[in-house]
Motif scaffolding. Structure first.
Motif, PDB file in Angstrom:
ATOM      1  N   ALA A 193       0.834  -1.210   0.000  1.00  9.46           N
ATOM      2  CA  ALA A 193       0.000   0.000   0.000  1.00  9.46           C
ATOM      3  C   ALA A 193       0.866   1.256   0.000  1.00  9.46           C
ATOM      4  CB  ALA A 193      -0.926  -0.015   1.217  1.00  9.46           C
ATOM      5  N   GLU A 194       1.949   1.255   0.788  1.00 11.65           N
ATOM      6  CA  GLU A 194       2.855   2.388   0.831  1.00 11.65           C
ATOM      7  C   GLU A 194       3.524   2.595  -0.522  1.00 11.65           C
ATOM      8  OE1 GLU A 194       5.601   1.744   3.950  1.00 11.65           O
ATOM      9  OE2 GLU A 194       4.112   1.914   5.560  1.00 11.65           O
ATOM     10  N   ALA A 195       3.910   1.482  -1.172  1.00 10.13           N
ATOM     11  CA  ALA A 195       4.581   1.581  -2.469  1.00 10.13           C
ATOM     12  C   ALA A 195       3.655   2.165  -3.518  1.00 10.13           C
ATOM     13  CB  ALA A 195       5.078   0.198  -2.902  1.00 10.13           C
ATOM     14  N   GLU A 196       2.398   1.776  -3.514  1.00  3.36           N
ATOM     15  CA  GLU A 196       1.445   2.268  -4.501  1.00  3.36           C
ATOM     16  C   GLU A 196       1.144   3.747  -4.290  1.00  3.36           C
ATOM     17  OE1 GLU A 196      -1.893  -0.283  -4.083  1.00  3.36           O
ATOM     18  OE2 GLU A 196      -0.892  -2.009  -5.037  1.00  3.36           O
ATOM     19  N   ALA A 197       1.301   4.244  -3.058  1.00  6.36           N
ATOM     20  CA  ALA A 197       1.016   5.662  -2.760  1.00  6.36           C
ATOM     21  C   ALA A 197       2.136   6.585  -3.202  1.00  6.36           C
ATOM     22  CB  ALA A 197       0.766   5.843  -1.271  1.00  6.36           C
ATOM     23  N   LEU A 198       3.354   6.075  -3.450  1.00  2.90           N
ATOM     24  CA  LEU A 198       4.486   6.907  -3.854  1.00  2.90           C
ATOM     25  C   LEU A 198       4.357   7.286  -5.324  1.00  2.90           C
ATOM     26  CD1 LEU A 198       7.393   4.960  -2.113  1.00  2.90           C
ATOM     27  CD2 LEU A 198       6.408   7.161  -1.436  1.00  2.90           C
ATOM     28  N   PRO A 199       4.787   8.566  -5.708  1.00  2.00           N
ATOM     29  CA  PRO A 199       4.723   8.983  -7.123  1.00  2.00           C
ATOM     30  C   PRO A 199       5.716   8.186  -7.960  1.00  2.00           C
ATOM     31  CG  PRO A 199       5.943  10.585  -5.811  1.00  2.00           C
ATOM     32  CD  PRO A 199       5.345   9.614  -4.841  1.00  2.00           C
ATOM     33  N   ALA A 200       5.392   8.040  -9.239  1.00  2.00           N
ATOM     34  CA  ALA A 200       6.287   7.318 -10.152  1.00  2.00           C
ATOM     35  C   ALA A 200       7.581   8.094 -10.306  1.00  2.00           C
ATOM     36  CB  ALA A 200       5.610   7.147 -11.506  1.00  2.00           C
ATOM     37  N   ARG A 201       8.722   7.400 -10.291  1.00  2.00           N
ATOM     38  CA  ARG A 201      10.038   8.037 -10.402  1.00  2.00           C
ATOM     39  C   ARG A 201      10.670   7.800 -11.763  1.00  2.00           C
ATOM     40  NH1 ARG A 201      12.379   9.322  -5.503  1.00  2.00           N
ATOM     41  NH2 ARG A 201      14.006  10.183  -6.841  1.00  2.00           N
ATOM     42  N   SER A 202      10.026   7.012 -12.615  1.00  2.00           N
ATOM     43  CA  SER A 202      10.589   6.764 -13.951  1.00  2.00           C
ATOM     44  C   SER A 202       9.465   6.498 -14.922  1.00  2.00           C
ATOM     45  CB  SER A 202      11.549   5.564 -13.924  1.00  2.00           C
ATOM     46  OG  SER A 202      10.830   4.400 -13.585  1.00  2.00           O
ATOM     47  N   GLN A 203       9.799   6.438 -16.221  1.00  2.00           N
ATOM     48  CA  GLN A 203       8.779   6.212 -17.243  1.00  2.00           C
ATOM     49  C   GLN A 203       8.086   4.871 -17.040  1.00  2.00           C
ATOM     50  OE1 GLN A 203      10.544   6.626 -21.085  1.00  2.00           O
ATOM     51  NE2 GLN A 203      10.597   8.866 -20.997  1.00  2.00           N
ATOM     52  N   CYS A 204       8.791   3.930 -16.575  1.00  2.00           N
ATOM     53  CA  CYS A 204       8.193   2.605 -16.382  1.00  2.00           C
ATOM     54  C   CYS A 204       7.383   2.559 -15.095  1.00  2.00           C
ATOM     55  CB  CYS A 204       9.239   1.501 -16.366  1.00  2.00           C
ATOM     56  SG  CYS A 204      10.398   1.630 -14.976  1.00  2.00           S
ATOM     57  N   GLY A 205       7.425   3.640 -14.351  1.00  2.00           N
ATOM     58  CA  GLY A 205       6.625   3.678 -13.131  1.00  2.00           C
ATOM     59  C   GLY A 205       7.235   2.919 -11.990  1.00  2.00           C
ATOM     60  N   HIS A 206       8.507   2.590 -12.090  1.00  2.00           N
ATOM     61  CA  HIS A 206       9.141   1.782 -11.034  1.00  2.00           C
ATOM     62  C   HIS A 206       9.636   2.687  -9.918  1.00  2.00           C
ATOM     63  CE1 HIS A 206      11.405  -1.376  -9.131  1.00  2.00           C
ATOM     64  NE2 HIS A 206      12.479  -0.581  -9.120  1.00  2.00           N
ATOM     65  N   SER A 207       9.331   2.344  -8.710  1.00  2.00           N
ATOM     66  CA  SER A 207       9.805   3.100  -7.548  1.00  2.00           C
ATOM     67  C   SER A 207      10.896   2.320  -6.861  1.00  2.00           C
ATOM     68  CB  SER A 207       8.655   3.330  -6.548  1.00  2.00           C
ATOM     69  OG  SER A 207       9.183   3.837  -5.339  1.00  2.00           O
ATOM     70  N   PRO A 208      12.032   2.972  -6.602  1.00  2.00           N
ATOM     71  CA  PRO A 208      13.120   2.249  -5.928  1.00  2.00           C
ATOM     72  C   PRO A 208      12.736   1.838  -4.520  1.00  2.00           C
ATOM     73  CG  PRO A 208      13.596   4.605  -5.994  1.00  2.00           C
ATOM     74  CD  PRO A 208      12.394   4.396  -6.854  1.00  2.00           C
ATOM     75  N   HIS A 209      11.655   2.425  -3.989  1.00  2.00           N
ATOM     76  CA  HIS A 209      11.267   2.084  -2.620  1.00  2.00           C
ATOM     77  C   HIS A 209      10.283   0.925  -2.569  1.00  2.00           C
ATOM     78  CE1 HIS A 209      13.284   5.679  -1.247  1.00  2.00           C
ATOM     79  NE2 HIS A 209      12.620   6.382  -2.148  1.00  2.00           N
ATOM     80  N   ALA A 210       9.751   0.526  -3.733  1.00  2.00           N
ATOM     81  CA  ALA A 210       8.724  -0.513  -3.730  1.00  2.00           C
ATOM     82  C   ALA A 210       9.364  -1.889  -3.699  1.00  2.00           C
ATOM     83  CB  ALA A 210       7.849  -0.388  -4.996  1.00  2.00           C
ATOM     84  N   PRO A 211       8.906  -2.757  -2.811  1.00  2.00           N
ATOM     85  CA  PRO A 211       9.458  -4.112  -2.767  1.00  2.00           C
ATOM     86  C   PRO A 211       9.038  -4.914  -3.983  1.00  2.00           C
ATOM     87  CG  PRO A 211       7.554  -3.928  -1.303  1.00  2.00           C
ATOM     88  CD  PRO A 211       7.842  -2.547  -1.811  1.00  2.00           C
ATOM     89  N   GLU A 212       9.939  -5.770  -4.450  1.00  2.00           N
ATOM     90  CA  GLU A 212       9.623  -6.585  -5.615  1.00  2.00           C
ATOM     91  C   GLU A 212       8.604  -7.641  -5.234  1.00  2.00           C
ATOM     92  OE1 GLU A 212      12.925  -8.183  -7.607  1.00  2.00           O
ATOM     93  OE2 GLU A 212      14.011  -6.294  -7.735  1.00  2.00           O
ATOM     94  N   ARG A 213       7.618  -7.869  -6.140  1.00  2.00           N
ATOM     95  CA  ARG A 213       6.605  -8.890  -5.907  1.00  2.00           C
ATOM     96  C   ARG A 213       7.189 -10.250  -6.225  1.00  2.00           C
ATOM     97  NH1 ARG A 213       1.294  -7.058  -6.052  1.00  2.00           N
ATOM     98  NH2 ARG A 213       0.813  -9.213  -5.518  1.00  2.00           N
ATOM     99  N   THR A 214       6.822 -11.227  -5.457  1.00  2.00           N
ATOM    100  CA  THR A 214       7.286 -12.594  -5.719  1.00  2.00           C
ATOM    101  C   THR A 214       6.088 -13.476  -5.981  1.00  2.00           C
ATOM    102  OG1 THR A 214       7.212 -13.117  -3.381  1.00  2.00           O
ATOM    103  CG2 THR A 214       9.309 -12.318  -4.236  1.00  2.00           C
TER     104      THR A 214
END
Length: 366
Positions: A193-214
């Motif tokens: 939920a926290e990761a989804e609330a952060l603004p996109a930091r790149s064109q691909c929308g990847h946030s360096p703070h978002a944990p990778e989904r497994t």
């Protein structure tokens, strides 16, 4: 694939009843399993080395070769002594100084029934169970002949308590595992939920703070491992927690045991510091027997063996029972009744195949 055993007493030559029993276990073990031979030779008055040798020779002639050297119970007395010491530590053994004639006289004066155990032996009235500690010590110090008996009431109480404690521990472990999985799931949900609330930091929308989904959740994977990936020992531990005592019969399914019907059985005799019940249960566990193939006449004793397994924490094998081979008059074949031996059949010119074909179970009532 089963591990089975053939366990004759070398008190005579092999006869057709023995061959039928040996083949019964052999067919479950082969191909792919193991078939063991064990000499139940603890009785020094009746068992003879020459009979043991002859039994092995006849089995070899019949084409029944064991997977490994034969085990001799007479050479395993130290192992049985250690088991007795453990049972004594558990407080379920006591010395009995009564003779058979004294037990018979006491039984004759009793009005309650039955006077015999399921195997036909005299049901012990428990006379020596009530002897005081000092008196017991005095008799032992004087060297009074005695046997060691299982205190059935104490043994059953101990197994019930053990089963209850194991069930409680298992329930607590399951509750802790569920709580841990729920906490991990909640933590993951909050992080997502926290990761989804952060603004996109790149064109691909990847946030360096978002944990990778497994694939799947960590707690979910651990729960799967707990449920489906347990070892054989794990499953055995769960089975041992069941009360009342039960065992699996290949033909009848789950059988509920009533060892209390045997009363306070002898586990160490006067002349031999062991007994059939102790030795057979010990050796089945130590040899890794997974399927005990035995005659119907030993079905009642299985309840008692199941109790010893529970007391000692030994593995519970599966059981299967065969009928008893009978003569033309419908009597069970036995050495004392002069059943023809394999030796005599060999001398008469019979082939191994013919002898094996004759060893077919026929309607003998048990």
């Amino acid at each position: 694939m089963w591990v089975t055993r053939f366990a004759p007493s070398p008190t005579g030559f092999l006869h057709l009843g023995h061959v039928a029993s040996a083949l019964f276990g052999w067919r479950y073990a082969k191909p792919g399993g193991r078939w063991l031979v064990r000499m139940e030779d603890i009785d020094p008055q009746r068992c003879r080395a020459e009979y043991a040798t002859a039994i092995l020779e006849d089995l070899d002639w019949l084409g029944l070769k064991p997977d490994g050297a034969a085990l001799y119970q007479s050479a395993r007395m130290p192992a049985y002594a250690r088991t007795l010491a453990e049972l004594d530590r558990l407080g379920v053994l006591y010395p009995c100084f009564c003779t058979r004639s004294e037990i018979a006289r006491e039984q004759a004066g009793m009005f309650s029934a039955p006077h015999t155990a399921p195997d036909g032996s005299l049901l012990y009235p428990g006379t020596c169970r009530h002897i005081s500690g000092p008196e017991r010590a005095r008799r032992l110090a004087e060297g009074k002949p005695h046997v060691l008996r299982l205190d059935m009431e104490k043994a059953l109480a101990l197994v019930r308590e053990k089963a209850s404690l194991e069930a409680e521990a298992e329930a607590e472990a399951e509750a802790e595992a569920e709580a841990e999985a729920e906490a991990e799931a909640e933590a993951e949900a909050e992080a997502e939920a926290e990761a989804e609330a952060l603004p996109a930091r790149s064109q691909c929308g990847h946030s360096p703070h978002a944990p990778e989904r497994t694939q799947g959740r960590r707690g979910e994977g651990q729960q799967q491992a707990r449920i489906g990936g347990g070892t054989e020992q794990d499953h055995f531990q769960m089975k041992r927690s069941v009360w009342p005592l039960v065992y699996e019969d290949l033909d009848r399914g789950q059988v509920v045991c009533t060892p209390e019907l045997f009363g306070d059985v002898v586990l160490a005799r006067r002349d031999v510091p062991a007994s059939y019940h102790l030795c057979v249960t010990h050796d089945d566990a130590m040899q890794g027997v997974t399927l005990v193939a035995r005659g119907e006449d030993l079905r009642p004793a299985t309840d008692l063996h199941r109790l010893l397994q529970a007391l000692m924490g030994w593995r519970t094998p599966t059981y299967v029972f065969h009928p008893l081979l009978c003569d033309a008059q419908g009597r069970r074949l036995s050495k004392r009744d002069g059943a023809a031996s394999v030796r005599e059949m060999r001398a008469a010119g019979m082939t191994p195949e013919a002898v094996r074909a004759m060893a077919v179970f026929a309607g003998c009532s048990t």
